[in-house]
Design a protein around this motif. Sequence first.
Motif, PDB file in Angstrom:
ATOM      1  N   HIS A   1      33.668  37.590  44.410  1.00  0.00           N
ATOM      2  CA  HIS A   1      33.675  39.013  44.065  1.00  0.00           C
ATOM      3  C   HIS A   1      34.522  39.834  45.028  1.00  0.00           C
ATOM      4  O   HIS A   1      35.432  40.557  44.616  1.00  0.00           O
ATOM      5  CB  HIS A   1      32.247  39.554  44.053  1.00  0.00           C
ATOM      6  CG  HIS A   1      32.165  41.043  44.194  1.00  0.00           C
ATOM      7  ND1 HIS A   1      32.500  41.913  43.163  1.00  0.00           N
ATOM      8  CD2 HIS A   1      31.828  41.838  45.245  1.00  0.00           C
ATOM      9  CE1 HIS A   1      32.362  43.157  43.577  1.00  0.00           C
ATOM     10  NE2 HIS A   1      31.959  43.136  44.835  1.00  0.00           N
TER      11      HIS A   1
ATOM     12  N   PRO B   1      34.936  47.462  45.442  1.00  0.00           N
ATOM     13  CA  PRO B   1      34.171  46.208  45.583  1.00  0.00           C
ATOM     14  C   PRO B   1      32.958  46.349  46.492  1.00  0.00           C
ATOM     15  O   PRO B   1      32.164  45.413  46.606  1.00  0.00           O
ATOM     16  CB  PRO B   1      35.199  45.244  46.190  1.00  0.00           C
ATOM     17  CG  PRO B   1      36.113  46.129  46.972  1.00  0.00           C
ATOM     18  CD  PRO B   1      36.206  47.428  46.195  1.00  0.00           C
TER      19      PRO B   1
ATOM     20  N   ASN C   1      33.398  47.415  31.723  1.00  0.00           N
ATOM     21  CA  ASN C   1      34.147  47.844  32.899  1.00  0.00           C
ATOM     22  C   ASN C   1      35.621  48.079  32.605  1.00  0.00           C
ATOM     23  O   ASN C   1      36.233  49.012  33.141  1.00  0.00           O
ATOM     24  CB  ASN C   1      33.995  46.821  34.034  1.00  0.00           C
ATOM     25  CG  ASN C   1      34.250  45.391  33.591  1.00  0.00           C
ATOM     26  OD1 ASN C   1      33.755  44.952  32.554  1.00  0.00           O
ATOM     27  ND2 ASN C   1      35.007  44.649  34.369  1.00  0.00           N
TER      28      ASN C   1
ATOM     29  N   GLU D   1      28.602  52.543  36.654  1.00  0.00           N
ATOM     30  CA  GLU D   1      27.898  51.329  37.063  1.00  0.00           C
ATOM     31  C   GLU D   1      27.112  50.672  35.925  1.00  0.00           C
ATOM     32  O   GLU D   1      27.218  49.455  35.732  1.00  0.00           O
ATOM     33  CB  GLU D   1      26.992  51.628  38.258  1.00  0.00           C
ATOM     34  CG  GLU D   1      27.740  52.114  39.488  1.00  0.00           C
ATOM     35  CD  GLU D   1      28.876  51.189  39.912  1.00  0.00           C
ATOM     36  OE1 GLU D   1      28.721  49.955  39.769  1.00  0.00           O
ATOM     37  OE2 GLU D   1      29.913  51.683  40.372  1.00  0.00           O
TER      38      GLU D   1
ATOM     39  N   SER E   1      36.457  50.714  40.607  1.00  0.00           N
ATOM     40  CA  SER E   1      36.900  49.390  41.059  1.00  0.00           C
ATOM     41  C   SER E   1      36.445  49.040  42.465  1.00  0.00           C
ATOM     42  O   SER E   1      36.743  47.950  42.953  1.00  0.00           O
ATOM     43  CB  SER E   1      38.434  49.323  41.002  1.00  0.00           C
ATOM     44  OG  SER E   1      39.007  50.276  41.898  1.00  0.00           O
TER      45      SER E   1
ATOM     46  N   SER F   1      39.890  43.326  44.314  1.00  0.00           N
ATOM     47  CA  SER F   1      39.635  42.614  45.556  1.00  0.00           C
ATOM     48  C   SER F   1      39.887  43.529  46.737  1.00  0.00           C
ATOM     49  O   SER F   1      40.683  44.469  46.664  1.00  0.00           O
ATOM     50  CB  SER F   1      40.545  41.388  45.629  1.00  0.00           C
ATOM     51  OG  SER F   1      40.699  40.921  46.950  1.00  0.00           O
TER      52      SER F   1
ATOM     53  N   GLY G   1      38.051  39.404  43.753  1.00  0.00           N
ATOM     54  CA  GLY G   1      38.143  40.574  42.879  1.00  0.00           C
ATOM     55  C   GLY G   1      37.529  40.404  41.512  1.00  0.00           C
ATOM     56  O   GLY G   1      37.740  41.242  40.636  1.00  0.00           O
TER      57      GLY G   1
ATOM     58  N   HIS H   1      34.605  40.968  39.596  1.00  0.00           N
ATOM     59  CA  HIS H   1      33.350  41.699  39.715  1.00  0.00           C
ATOM     60  C   HIS H   1      32.275  41.187  38.761  1.00  0.00           C
ATOM     61  O   HIS H   1      31.082  41.432  38.989  1.00  0.00           O
ATOM     62  CB  HIS H   1      33.591  43.192  39.480  1.00  0.00           C
ATOM     63  CG  HIS H   1      34.377  43.844  40.569  1.00  0.00           C
ATOM     64  ND1 HIS H   1      34.380  45.197  40.797  1.00  0.00           N
ATOM     65  CD2 HIS H   1      35.210  43.325  41.512  1.00  0.00           C
ATOM     66  CE1 HIS H   1      35.169  45.488  41.814  1.00  0.00           C
ATOM     67  NE2 HIS H   1      35.684  44.358  42.255  1.00  0.00           N
ATOM     68  N   GLU H   2      32.681  40.501  37.711  1.00  0.00           N
ATOM     69  CA  GLU H   2      31.686  40.014  36.756  1.00  0.00           C
ATOM     70  C   GLU H   2      30.660  39.082  37.399  1.00  0.00           C
ATOM     71  O   GLU H   2      29.590  38.864  36.843  1.00  0.00           O
ATOM     72  CB  GLU H   2      32.377  39.266  35.608  1.00  0.00           C
ATOM     73  CG  GLU H   2      33.130  40.148  34.644  1.00  0.00           C
ATOM     74  CD  GLU H   2      34.575  40.365  35.037  1.00  0.00           C
ATOM     75  OE1 GLU H   2      35.378  40.791  34.207  1.00  0.00           O
ATOM     76  OE2 GLU H   2      34.908  40.104  36.224  1.00  0.00           O
TER      77      GLU H   2
ATOM     78  N   TYR I   1      28.764  39.608  39.889  1.00  0.00           N
ATOM     79  CA  TYR I   1      27.506  40.239  40.293  1.00  0.00           C
ATOM     80  C   TYR I   1      26.718  40.804  39.104  1.00  0.00           C
ATOM     81  O   TYR I   1      25.557  41.175  39.241  1.00  0.00           O
ATOM     82  CB  TYR I   1      27.726  41.324  41.358  1.00  0.00           C
ATOM     83  CG  TYR I   1      28.286  42.644  40.869  1.00  0.00           C
ATOM     84  CD1 TYR I   1      27.496  43.556  40.172  1.00  0.00           C
ATOM     85  CD2 TYR I   1      29.601  43.010  41.141  1.00  0.00           C
ATOM     86  CE1 TYR I   1      27.998  44.782  39.747  1.00  0.00           C
ATOM     87  CE2 TYR I   1      30.115  44.231  40.728  1.00  0.00           C
ATOM     88  CZ  TYR I   1      29.311  45.110  40.034  1.00  0.00           C
ATOM     89  OH  TYR I   1      29.805  46.317  39.620  1.00  0.00           O
TER      90      TYR I   1
ATOM     91  N   LYS J   1      29.624  49.031  33.579  1.00  0.00           N
ATOM     92  CA  LYS J   1      30.256  47.825  34.108  1.00  0.00           C
ATOM     93  C   LYS J   1      29.404  46.590  33.856  1.00  0.00           C
ATOM     94  O   LYS J   1      29.911  45.558  33.411  1.00  0.00           O
ATOM     95  CB  LYS J   1      30.535  47.995  35.609  1.00  0.00           C
ATOM     96  CG  LYS J   1      31.709  48.919  35.904  1.00  0.00           C
ATOM     97  CD  LYS J   1      31.732  49.374  37.347  1.00  0.00           C
ATOM     98  CE  LYS J   1      31.980  48.241  38.298  1.00  0.00           C
ATOM     99  NZ  LYS J   1      32.094  48.723  39.693  1.00  0.00           N
TER     100      LYS J   1
ATOM    101  N   GLY K   1      29.175  46.030  44.822  1.00  0.00           N
ATOM    102  CA  GLY K   1      28.887  44.645  44.458  1.00  0.00           C
ATOM    103  C   GLY K   1      28.620  43.787  45.677  1.00  0.00           C
ATOM    104  O   GLY K   1      27.747  42.910  45.663  1.00  0.00           O
TER     105      GLY K   1
END
Length: 482
Positions: free
Chosen positions: A262, A233, A202, A194, A231, A311, A266, A268-269, A271, A197, A236
């Motif tokens: 997010h 989701p 990440n 975490e 990965s 995602s 998919g 994630h950046e 958050y 990331k 987040g």
Amino acid sequence: MASAEGYQQGEDKKPSIRAKIQAMGGFLTNMVLPNIGAFIAWGILTALFIPTGWLPNEHFAEMVGPTITFLLPLLLAYTGGRMVAGQRGAVMGSIGAIGLIIGSDIPMFLGAMIIGPLGGLIIKKFDQLIENKVPAGFEMIVNNFSIGILGFGLMMISYQFIGPLIQTANEGMTAAIQALVSTGFLPLLSIINEPAKVLFLNNVIDQGIYYPLGLQESLQIGQSIFFTVASNPGPGLGLLLAFTFFGAKVARRTAPGAIIIHFFGGIHELYFPYVLMKPLTIIGMIAGGMSGIAVFSFFDAGLVAGPSPGSIFSYLALTPRGNFLGIIAGVVIAAAVTFVITAFILKLDKSKEDDAAFSSSLEKSQAMKAEGKQLMGTASNEATDVTKVNKISFVCDAGAGSSALGATTFRKKLQKKGISDIEVKHYRIEDAPDASDIIVVHKNLYDRAKMAHPNKNIITIESYLNDPKLSELLDSLSSEEK
């Protein structure tokens, strides 16, 4: 000149260690990313036709092994070689990779990601050595025989030495992580995952480490938990929900949109800036990640291939038969745990200072607008003249996630302003073209961007969607059009 908080200055300094790691991770990612479709095709093949699949078929299942053993590593090596030395590097990397593949008993993903760029580097150095030294009429024979001879040597070395060495290292890494699985300590990986990331590492840990391990395990048992450990989701989603209900005013306004992109898109950046804004919330992310992994482990759940992008749709599409309860439960519980902890942290930290910080940021943005054309300092401390802006490049680690979102959003905003003559595209940081007048990048990737483009105008942002600096840039460009 805008302050460092507004725009990054062009001072000369050595690239940080984090920037170098990010660059390495970006390189690894760009070997994997163009080939994700092939990995997904293999995942579908596996999910359908192996004995435990949805439609068991012994005939079609014969393709599973050769695809993961030959096709996927060769694609990685080909892409890695091509990134270093074009088509000649691609061929050279593939020749070296076949030696690894034949000389080992495991899928050579890590090996291919090493030997591909190495092959490209060898042929690139050779071409530089003989540049302008080949007699006229002998170019083709030199080009062909150089790859043939050097490729033969690399193939033999790969088969005899590099392959066995990488296999030994791979087995050691696998044994170490399997020990975590067998002892129940696999959730502890979230302590590393975490924080890495949100520092934009990440792709280093996910596609560089967990994907190869996951593919290897998936070949053996038809699924792997390794595809889920970084990965998921869920964490987040929980974080963004907490900011939606308990964050500062601006965070509450932007978090719902970030949730959609997010969780369903998919990316994630989206958050990451929220965690960086309130670093203590990383505790919630770690706890959520650990909870998700614990649930996946409890249900013995996994995916058949790497979900890229991460995602919920990718998760469900790559979930093998009998794993839906475990996968959905892992995502939901991770989100719930992160939400509860993050909400608690935000409520404890909830004060006028939050909104004051946002207001201060907006005031600074308005002040910077008064500077007119001065968008940022270059390496020579000159200001950018927006009348000369023809191309804006949004960049990120892989060039296909947050930067794509940012470029699309900004392009639409320009169109609404009636501006159609400025090209806005997205790239991997190192691939941004020299024709770029302005490069837009997240502030945590600035060192890496400056390392790759030392003489370019670089605007740093915290959000690829609604950052004040993007609003300032838009207003500046709009005023020039009038």
